[in-house]
Design an enzyme around this catalytic site. Structure first.
Site, mmCIF file in Angstrom:
data_model
loop_
_atom_site.group_PDB
_atom_site.id
_atom_site.type_symbol
_atom_site.label_atom_id
_atom_site.label_comp_id
_atom_site.label_asym_id
_atom_site.label_seq_id
_atom_site.Cartn_x
_atom_site.Cartn_y
_atom_site.Cartn_z
ATOM 1 N N GLN B 279 55.326 13.307 13.261
ATOM 2 C CA GLN B 279 54.015 13.174 13.895
ATOM 3 C C GLN B 279 54.067 12.472 15.259
ATOM 4 O OE1 GLN B 279 50.669 10.678 12.373
ATOM 5 N NE2 GLN B 279 49.992 12.617 11.522
ATOM 6 N N GLY B 339 64.736 11.921 24.575
ATOM 7 C CA GLY B 339 65.613 10.782 24.315
ATOM 8 C C GLY B 339 66.656 10.652 25.411
ATOM 9 N N GLU B 363 49.288 14.122 50.379
ATOM 10 C CA GLU B 363 48.028 14.850 50.615
ATOM 11 C C GLU B 363 46.843 14.117 49.975
ATOM 12 O OE1 GLU B 363 47.892 19.066 50.738
ATOM 13 O OE2 GLU B 363 49.996 19.255 51.291
ATOM 14 N N GLU B 367 44.160 7.339 44.589
ATOM 15 C CA GLU B 367 43.072 6.428 44.937
ATOM 16 C C GLU B 367 42.140 7.065 45.973
ATOM 17 O OE1 GLU B 367 46.302 5.648 44.676
ATOM 18 O OE2 GLU B 367 46.175 4.440 42.864
#
Lengths: 323, 382, 249
Positions: B279, B339, B363, B367
């Site tokens: 899982q 891994g 480009e 932010e």
């Protein structure tokens, strides 16, 4: 009524595939309450033809005319039609190789016969005539019914094996009853390469993949092939990168082969590759990646580096041959 | 709503995929390692039409829509995002700018060779002290009557050396602020241009990045794009389209890493089963798949708006922001799933992780995209 | 010279094969259809020969027998560079049926070569090409791995089991081509993709023809036994198993 088999020879020697086809014909003919006949073209000795009797062929026709010593599909098909009609053949059999693939469809048209190519076993029933073949490049098999009085099958190479059953084989020479002039095709050059064994005919094939690391490392693989009398082959990336010639490429878009023994060395086993080898009787995989998918299709696996395993394997085979 | 691609769009995606999976894959590791420009690949991609795919066929381009462009950029960048950025800059900054704002003469002279892929273009906006803050331009283009005299330094120029056609953004009249800026078409071989050394980058190493210095470079007046003082608007408009290219490139990096991670997770066994059955790995893949799908829809939405001639600036900012963040996250997870193998070059994902980082920066950084989006929110124009 | 390349529309080679209707019909849901890979190589070479300009080829036509769902595949052929596509509007029943459709088209439209890939990736029949040759009573060359032109004379290279042959053909012929005919399938360029819709795709009605075979059922292969791992230092053991257990030596 009869079963007619087209027997191929190379320089007067009957091909192993054709003996296999003769074995198959005898078995199928018995199931249809009839008997197998063979047709051979080109120059070939009666002593060689007699061998067909060992596989249950009761009667062999030979057409020695020089026109039949080169492969002209149109003339050959006409000759086969002549014999098939005269002998009231209800089933015609060819090997599923280049020759069979060229001739069987022509006979299908000439005789209005239902064709199933690449069969791998005897018919499932003879009335209706139903037979199994592999489809989707080996990902499935299908049952096909032929709805025509005359049937034609091409037998996948190495699908049935040789089964001896000696009978008396009567050899008859026949002459074509049609015009042999055909100048539509002219062979202007013929190149034979004598080194090595044809991939399609080989009982054993040793094949290398990317895991061989580079073309300079093929020596131990070739040594092993030599020891085993095997043909050499490769995976697609190897031929794409020019490490080996494209004629060695085995896989979905290369050659599809079915040897008794296929040794995959450093081949990861992509589905496209497996499609070309899955009908091999036995697959041995040598690979240093325990998770390589080739191990899912292999019968025997060796986890290890090709360069180290190959010489040991050659040595072991040599020891075996010595015994 | 229609989520189906047209036959042409599917063919372009397949063509890009075939080229990437068949050809780019062969030497991508070596080109990254040795920072080799993909000259031969760009030549072949030009023959296939990718270098000018968005340009109208009237100007010898591919005449494709922006949706096709997103699909092609994704497939190319799945394997080699350096090639992706070279295509993106050429198409959506340089070619787009000339096609949209250039005169017929300029298109004839400058656009056609770029659309054919005979020449590569570069977009020279950033400066050592001015990135997205384009108004702080220090490079000047002084009006000398019949020509401009250009002086200054441009930084972080993609294809800075391999390009031969430059679009240079420079300040003509400082008094006028951003209305005093011009965009000029400049031949790289003009006297007075010095190309600095190849930047030794963390990622996208097969694309060449340089600084370019201008010393009294004479640029004819006829090389100006648009009216006098249009340069700032030109740069902003062009970057809006550029973001779709970079967003699609980031999307490609993410989905390329994801495809490799899925393949690996289905093959690799641990504790007696393929790791995809654990899982911890399966849920990572579920998140990756979902985020990639969301990024793809943002890219396609921006492309669709552009194709419909609707405003797409906010949509392209969102696409670029989200796709870049997704690329960084997904590649990091792809390395983790692999891994130890993920940390070595042979398995590709470490390169993708390094490449992904740049999509958050160039480009317009993430932010900056947030500034664009938040300003639109504040002004009720989202 | 005019070339006709015959195209099969087949499931992508990576398709997971499934069947439906009680295992009697191929389940085509979710399947991506492609140009049969061998036919694609044939088309690639045909287009290259034409585009080269130094060869006497001036038209490449593709043909398929199938319903409207085959049109995307035909348009891909046009994008790759075929000049015209023909779709014979009927469900392809078997090789005997399909070959009559194609032969009937060739009879009324002259071609110099009618080219087929060695087999189709779905039903692996390998028989339509030679059947077409027989319907038309023209020569066919199988295992073709190359074609060159010497002026107007075509030189066909054919692989034989033991080598290679160069063959000159007079008049129309069928070529059944295999690997080597072209190295890799051609990737269509933008111009080709744009042009595809403008090129003619003619739909023509089928001629009356019989089928002689039909599929009655399908089966997926049995899962095979797990691989037996042999220690790399014990190759004698492997040889022994191959001889006594697998019986292949």
């Amino acid at each position: 009524m009869s079963v007619l088999v087209y027997i191929e020879n190379f320089n007067g020697k009957i091909k192993k595939q054709s003996f296999e086809l003769a074995s198959y014909a005898s078995k199928v003919a018995a199931g249809m309450d009839t008997f197998p006949l063979a047709l051979v073209t080109g120059k070939i000795d009666d002593s060689e033809l007699q061998k067909l009797g060992s596989y249950g062929i009761k009667k062999t026709f030979k057409a020695e005319n020089k026109f039949f010593s080169v492969q002209n599909d149109r003339l050959l098909a006409q000759l086969i039609k002549q014999v098939a009609e005269k002998e009231q053949a209800e089933l015609l059999l060819f090997s599923d190789n280049a020759t069979g693939k060229a001739l069987a469809p022509r006979l299908s048209v000439k005789l209005k016969a239902g064709l199933v190519s690449g069969v791998v076993a005897e018919p499932i029933s003879i009335s209706p005539f139903v037979i199994a073949k592999r489809v989707f490049s080996g990902k499935a098999s299908a049952k096909v019914q032929i709805n025509a009085p005359i049937k034609i099958l091409t037998l996948a190479v190495n699908a049935f094996g040789l089964h001896e059953q000696a009978v008396n084989n009567e050899i008859t020479t026949i002459e074509p009853n049609f015009d042999l002039n055909d100048e539509s095709l002219k062979i202007v050059e013929k190149k034979e390469k004598n080194e090595g064994i044809s991939l399609f005919d080989a009982d054993i094939v040793v094949s290398g993949g990317r895991g061989m690391k580079g073309p300079e490392n093929w020596k131990p693989l070739e040594e092993l092939a030599k020891t085993l009398g095997a043909a050499t082959a490769c995976s697609r990336p190897v031929s794409d990168d020019g490490w080996r010639g494209h004629e060695e490429h085995v896989g979905q878009t290369g050659k599809v082969i079915a040897p008794n023994l296929y040794l995959a060395v450093g081949i990861s086993g992509a589905t496209q590759h497996v499609a070309g080898i899955s009908r091999s009787k036995c697959i041995v995989a040598i690979n240093n990646d325990a998770d390589a998918p080739i191990f899912e299709v292999a019968d025997y696996g060796v986890l290890g580096d090709a360069m180290q395993v190959l010489p040991k394997l050659t040595e072991a085979f040599n020891a075996f041959k010595g015994e | 709503m229609n989520f189906e691609f047209t036959e042409e769009q599917q063919m372009i995606r397949q063509a890009a995929r075939d080229y990437a999976q068949r050809e780019l894959i062969k030497d991508v590791i070596e080109r990254d390692e040795k920072a080799i420009f993909p000259t031969e690949h760009i030549k072949k991609l030009s023959e296939l039409g990718f270098m000018g795919m968005l340009v109208n066929s009237k100007y010898e381009g591919g005449g494709m829509d922006t949706i096709s462009y997103v699909l092609a950029m994704e497939e190319i960048s799945k394997v080699d995002s350096s090639v992706g950025v070279i295509i993106s800059v050429n198409n959506s900054l340089v070619c787009f700018g000339i096609e949209k704002y250039g005169t017929e003469e300029q298109k004839e002279k400058w656009l056609k060779p770029l659309a054919r892929g005979e020449k590569i273009g570069a977009f020279l906006l950033s400066e050592p002290g001015a990135g997205s803050d384009a108004t702080s331009q220090k490079t000047t283009a002084i009006d000398m009557g019949d020509h401009y005299l250009v002086n200054g330094v441009k930084n972080w120029i993609t294809s800075g050396n391999s390009a031969s056609t430059y679009i240079v953004i420079a300040q003509t009249d400082k008094e006028k602020g951003h209305k005093g800026i011009n965009a000029l078409l400049v031949d790289k071989n003009s006297p007075g241009i010095t190309v600095g050394i190849h930047e030794n980058k963390m990622g996208m190493r097969s694309s060449d990045t340089h600084s370019v210095q201008f010393t009294d470079v004479k640029v004819p007046k006829e090389n100006r794009l648009g009216d006098d003082g249009f340069g700032f608007k030109f740069a902003m408009k062009t970057l809006e389209g550029g973001r779709i290219g970079i967003a699609s490139q980031a999307l490609g990096i993410a989905s390329g890493a994801y495809e490799l991670a899925v393949k690996y997770a289905k093959e690799r066994k641990a504790f007696g089963t393929e790791i995809i059955n654990h899982q911890a790995i399966a849920f990572k893949l579920a998140d990756m798949a979902t985020e990639i799908e969301a990024a793809r829809f943002l890219c396609l939405k921006a492309a669709w708006l552009k194709d419909q001639n609707l405003p797409y600036g906010n949509a392209s900012a969102m696409a670029k922001l989200y796709a870049a963040e997704t690329a960084m996250k997904v590649t990091t997870e792809a390395v983790q799933i692999h891994g130890g193998y993920g940390y070595v070059k042979e398995y590709h994902v470490e390169r993708m992780m390094r490449d992904a980082k740049l999509t958050q920066i160039y480009e317009g950084t993430s932010e900056i995209q947030k500034i664009v989006i938040s300003r639109a929110i504040a002004t009720d124009s989202l | 010279m005019k070339l006709l390349v015959c195209i099969s529309n087949v499931p992508d080679t990576t398709t997971k094969v499934k069947f439906t209707d009680n295992q009697t019909r191929f389940d085509s849901s979710g399947v991506q259809w492609i140009i049969n890979p061998w036919d694609e190589l044939a088309l690639t070479r045909a287009v290259d020969l034409k585009e080269d300009g130094s060869n006497p080829i001036n038209e490449v036509v593709v043909i398929t027998v199938g319903l409207t769902n085959t049109e995307p595949t035909l348009r891909k052929c046009l994008a790759i560079g075929a000049d015209k596509a023909i779709r014979i509007d009927t469900e392809p029943k078997d090789a005997y049926f399909v070959s009559q459709q194609i032969a009937s088209y060739v009879k009324t439209n002259a071609f110099d070569f009618v080219i087929f890939g060695i087999e189709s990736g779905d039903y692996n029949g390998s028989s339509v090409g030679a059947m077409v040759a027989e319907w038309l009573d023209i020569p066919s060359v199988s295992s073709v791995s190359g074609i060159r032109f010497n002026g107007n004379q075509a030189l066909i290279e054919r692989d034989t089991p033991t080598g290679k042959e160069q063959i000159e053909v007079n008049g129309t012929a069928v070529l059944v081509v295999q690997k080597g005919f072209a190295k890799e399938p051609k990737i269509p360029n933008m111009r080709g993709i744009m042009m595809a819709r403008q090129k003619p795709l003619e739909v023509i009605p089928a001629v009356a023809a019989e089928a002689l075979t039909n599929y009655v059922g399908f089966e997926l292969p049995q899962p095979k036994a797990k691989v037996k791992m042999i220690d790399a230092d014990n190759m004698a053991e492997l040889v022994k198993l191959l001889s006594t257990e697998a019986k292949v030596l």
